[in-house]
Motif scaffolding. Structure first.
Motif, PDB file in Angstrom:
ATOM      1  N   ILE A   1       0.869  -1.281  -0.200  1.00  8.21           N
ATOM      2  CA  ILE A   1       0.024  -0.023  -0.041  1.00  8.21           C
ATOM      3  C   ILE A   1       0.799   1.231  -0.028  1.00  8.21           C
ATOM      4  O   ILE A   1       0.746   2.115  -0.851  1.00  8.21           O
ATOM      5  CB  ILE A   1      -0.811  -0.095   1.269  1.00  8.21           C
ATOM      6  N   LEU A   2       1.836   1.217   0.841  1.00 10.16           N
ATOM      7  CA  LEU A   2       2.657   2.346   1.005  1.00 10.16           C
ATOM      8  C   LEU A   2       4.014   2.143   0.482  1.00 10.16           C
ATOM      9  O   LEU A   2       4.743   1.155   0.635  1.00 10.16           O
ATOM     10  CB  LEU A   2       2.915   2.892   2.464  1.00 10.16           C
ATOM     11  N   HIS A   3       4.616   3.203  -0.294  1.00 16.09           N
ATOM     12  CA  HIS A   3       5.854   2.829  -1.121  1.00 16.09           C
ATOM     13  C   HIS A   3       6.839   3.843  -0.612  1.00 16.09           C
ATOM     14  O   HIS A   3       6.773   5.030  -1.418  1.00 16.09           O
ATOM     15  CB  HIS A   3       5.569   2.663  -2.609  1.00 16.09           C
ATOM     16  N   GLY A   4       7.371   3.783   0.266  1.00 18.38           N
ATOM     17  CA  GLY A   4       8.457   4.558   0.590  1.00 18.38           C
ATOM     18  C   GLY A   4       7.973   5.914   1.032  1.00 18.38           C
ATOM     19  O   GLY A   4       8.622   7.062   0.833  1.00 18.38           O
ATOM     20  N   VAL A   5       6.979   6.079   1.573  1.00 14.99           N
ATOM     21  CA  VAL A   5       6.451   7.297   2.107  1.00 14.99           C
ATOM     22  C   VAL A   5       7.195   7.847   3.343  1.00 14.99           C
ATOM     23  O   VAL A   5       7.517   7.297   4.351  1.00 14.99           O
ATOM     24  CB  VAL A   5       4.794   7.118   2.438  1.00 14.99           C
TER      25      VAL A   5
ATOM     26  N   GLY B   1      -6.104  14.068  -0.023  1.00 11.26           N
ATOM     27  CA  GLY B   1      -6.082  13.072  -0.951  1.00 11.26           C
ATOM     28  C   GLY B   1      -7.428  12.650  -1.158  1.00 11.26           C
ATOM     29  O   GLY B   1      -8.094  12.665  -0.372  1.00 11.26           O
ATOM     30  N   ARG B   2      -7.612  11.858  -2.238  1.00 10.14           N
ATOM     31  CA  ARG B   2      -8.713  11.391  -2.566  1.00 10.14           C
ATOM     32  C   ARG B   2      -9.027   9.944  -1.719  1.00 10.14           C
ATOM     33  O   ARG B   2      -8.127   9.484  -1.349  1.00 10.14           O
ATOM     34  CB  ARG B   2      -9.000  11.040  -4.182  1.00 10.14           C
ATOM     35  N   ASN B   3     -10.323   9.445  -1.782  1.00 10.26           N
ATOM     36  CA  ASN B   3     -10.267   8.130  -1.192  1.00 10.26           C
ATOM     37  C   ASN B   3      -9.346   6.952  -1.976  1.00 10.26           C
ATOM     38  O   ASN B   3      -8.990   7.031  -3.216  1.00 10.26           O
ATOM     39  CB  ASN B   3     -11.847   7.465  -1.391  1.00 10.26           C
ATOM     40  N   GLY B   4      -8.742   6.292  -1.220  1.00 14.94           N
ATOM     41  CA  GLY B   4      -7.770   5.187  -1.668  1.00 14.94           C
ATOM     42  C   GLY B   4      -6.415   5.714  -1.992  1.00 14.94           C
ATOM     43  O   GLY B   4      -5.574   5.025  -2.625  1.00 14.94           O
ATOM     44  N   ALA B   5      -5.928   6.732  -1.435  1.00 10.06           N
ATOM     45  CA  ALA B   5      -4.681   7.393  -1.702  1.00 10.06           C
ATOM     46  C   ALA B   5      -3.749   6.758  -0.806  1.00 10.06           C
ATOM     47  O   ALA B   5      -2.626   7.231  -0.688  1.00 10.06           O
ATOM     48  CB  ALA B   5      -5.023   8.873  -1.755  1.00 10.06           C
ATOM     49  N   GLY B   6      -4.193   6.131   0.350  1.00  7.86           N
ATOM     50  CA  GLY B   6      -3.457   5.512   1.575  1.00  7.86           C
ATOM     51  C   GLY B   6      -3.227   6.508   2.718  1.00  7.86           C
ATOM     52  O   GLY B   6      -2.265   6.313   3.394  1.00  7.86           O
ATOM     53  N   LYS B   7      -4.000   7.500   2.671  1.00  9.17           N
ATOM     54  CA  LYS B   7      -3.814   8.464   3.972  1.00  9.17           C
ATOM     55  C   LYS B   7      -4.381   7.763   5.361  1.00  9.17           C
ATOM     56  O   LYS B   7      -3.309   7.884   6.104  1.00  9.17           O
ATOM     57  CB  LYS B   7      -4.895   9.699   3.816  1.00  9.17           C
TER      58      LYS B   7
ATOM     59  N   ALA C   1       0.782  21.763   4.225  1.00  7.45           N
ATOM     60  CA  ALA C   1      -0.174  20.776   3.467  1.00  7.45           C
ATOM     61  C   ALA C   1       0.542  20.057   2.565  1.00  7.45           C
ATOM     62  O   ALA C   1       1.351  20.555   1.817  1.00  7.45           O
ATOM     63  CB  ALA C   1      -1.572  21.393   2.937  1.00  7.45           C
ATOM     64  N   ARG C   2       0.115  18.737   2.689  1.00  3.11           N
ATOM     65  CA  ARG C   2       0.792  17.799   1.781  1.00  3.11           C
ATOM     66  C   ARG C   2      -0.345  16.877   1.091  1.00  3.11           C
ATOM     67  O   ARG C   2      -1.485  16.717   1.634  1.00  3.11           O
ATOM     68  CB  ARG C   2       1.803  17.004   2.535  1.00  3.11           C
ATOM     69  N   VAL C   3      -0.087  16.591  -0.053  1.00  5.26           N
ATOM     70  CA  VAL C   3      -1.127  16.143  -1.099  1.00  5.26           C
ATOM     71  C   VAL C   3      -0.669  14.444  -1.460  1.00  5.26           C
ATOM     72  O   VAL C   3       0.524  14.337  -1.924  1.00  5.26           O
ATOM     73  CB  VAL C   3      -1.305  16.809  -2.401  1.00  5.26           C
ATOM     74  N   ARG C   4      -1.471  13.697  -0.926  1.00  6.99           N
ATOM     75  CA  ARG C   4      -0.944  12.361  -1.507  1.00  6.99           C
ATOM     76  C   ARG C   4      -1.748  11.884  -2.578  1.00  6.99           C
ATOM     77  O   ARG C   4      -3.009  12.158  -2.773  1.00  6.99           O
ATOM     78  CB  ARG C   4      -1.586  11.322  -0.318  1.00  6.99           C
ATOM     79  N   ALA C   5      -1.094  11.481  -3.691  1.00  7.58           N
ATOM     80  CA  ALA C   5      -1.564  11.087  -4.909  1.00  7.58           C
ATOM     81  C   ALA C   5      -2.064  10.001  -4.949  1.00  7.58           C
ATOM     82  O   ALA C   5      -3.447   9.928  -5.164  1.00  7.58           O
ATOM     83  CB  ALA C   5      -0.348  11.230  -6.058  1.00  7.58           C
ATOM     84  N   LEU C   6      -1.483   8.783  -5.138  1.00  9.00           N
ATOM     85  CA  LEU C   6      -2.291   7.442  -5.070  1.00  9.00           C
ATOM     86  C   LEU C   6      -1.651   6.565  -4.172  1.00  9.00           C
ATOM     87  O   LEU C   6      -0.448   6.553  -3.878  1.00  9.00           O
ATOM     88  CB  LEU C   6      -2.053   6.936  -6.556  1.00  9.00           C
ATOM     89  N   ALA C   7      -2.299   5.616  -4.034  1.00 13.20           N
ATOM     90  CA  ALA C   7      -1.810   4.467  -2.956  1.00 13.20           C
ATOM     91  C   ALA C   7      -0.885   3.807  -3.925  1.00 13.20           C
ATOM     92  O   ALA C   7      -1.113   3.384  -5.062  1.00 13.20           O
ATOM     93  CB  ALA C   7      -2.854   3.594  -2.510  1.00 13.20           C
ATOM     94  N   GLY C   8       0.348   3.560  -3.220  1.00 11.98           N
ATOM     95  CA  GLY C   8       1.463   2.693  -4.282  1.00 11.98           C
ATOM     96  C   GLY C   8       2.435   3.604  -4.830  1.00 11.98           C
ATOM     97  O   GLY C   8       3.203   3.278  -5.385  1.00 11.98           O
ATOM     98  N   ALA C   9       1.818   5.012  -4.544  1.00 10.51           N
ATOM     99  CA  ALA C   9       2.931   5.875  -5.343  1.00 10.51           C
ATOM    100  C   ALA C   9       4.194   5.967  -4.381  1.00 10.51           C
ATOM    101  O   ALA C   9       4.097   5.696  -3.292  1.00 10.51           O
ATOM    102  CB  ALA C   9       2.104   7.326  -5.059  1.00 10.51           C
ATOM    103  N   SER C  10       5.162   6.426  -5.000  1.00 13.16           N
ATOM    104  CA  SER C  10       6.586   6.664  -4.423  1.00 13.16           C
ATOM    105  C   SER C  10       6.448   7.930  -3.526  1.00 13.16           C
ATOM    106  O   SER C  10       5.647   8.881  -3.568  1.00 13.16           O
ATOM    107  CB  SER C  10       7.668   6.696  -5.736  1.00 13.16           C
TER     108      SER C  10
END
Length: 218
Positions: free
Chosen positions: A19-23, A37-43, A202-211
């Motif tokens: 789910i999280l890649h090097g966050v 971030g949107r739903n499913g972004a890994g927040k 503020a920080r924005v999470r793009a996608l779950a699995g994103a670097s």
């Protein structure tokens, strides 16, 4: 400015799902940091990793200068971290006052009496069971329980979810007040507009699995 929390290179899995890649993430002490971030972004997974509920398999978490990566959740809470989970998670069959007596007492300014000053609606409903409260009242109760731990860092997961706009504004006002009390805040939200009104960072999470590079400062 010193950091209340630093997460470095977190890799978190649910079973075989990566789910999280090097966050990586930093929360400045005494500030409100919003994670958007949107739903499913890994927040939410990020918060669960920080709290030890879904421990990261790789990476490092430091809270107030101590490495907490492998600590159990209760020890992280005892170190001064209050956590308000998504969905509130109050005890539906307990009264408001009974819910407030659940957290272990920690020394500090936050007492049940002071909670009632901050949330007069909870005092009015203190004999009502959790299931009898509105969504906004339940969210206030969830925040109140976290404050009774007298935290130095407050982590909130989607506090505005499912609430009417007027109640959302009241909840955000309370979150903003936490900063004036000297509490560092990490706020996870989809409501970008309201979050950016009160956040220092503020920080924005793009996608779950994103670097980690897909975390951006705004």
């Amino acid at each position: 400015m010193t950091a209340a929390l630093i997460a470095e290179g977190l890799h978190t899995y649910y079973g075989k799902s990566h789910i999280l890649h090097g966050v990586s993430l930093e929360v400045t002490e005494g500030k409100i940091t919003a994670l958007l971030g949107r739903n499913g972004a890994g927040k939410s997974t990020t918060l669960r990793s920080l709290m030890g509920l879904t421990p990261a398999r790789e990476g490092k978490v430091t809270i107030f200068g101590e490495e907490t990566t492998r600590w159990p959740t209760f020890r992280i809470a005892a170190a001064g971290v209050g956590y308000v989970p998504e969905g509130r998670r109050i005890f539906a069959n307990l009264s408001v006052e009974e819910n407030l007596k659940v957290p272990l007492e920690r020394g500090g300014p936050w007492t049940i009496a002071r909670i009632y000053q901050l949330f007069p609606r909870l005092e009015e409903r203190k004999q009502n069971r959790g299931r009898q409260l509105s969504g906004g009242e339940q969210e206030m109760l969830s925040i109140a329980r976290a404050l009774l731990l007298n935290p130095r860092l407050l982590i909130l997961d989607e506090p505005s979810q499912g609430l009417a706009p007027l109640i959302v504004r009241e909840v955000f006002r309370i979150i903003q007040q936490m900063k004036t009390e000297g509490i560092s805040v990490l706020l996870v939200e989809q409501n970008a507009r309201m979050s950016l009104e009160i956040a220092d960072e503020a920080r924005v999470r793009a996608l779950a699995g994103a670097s980690a590079e897909e975390w951006t400062l705004t």
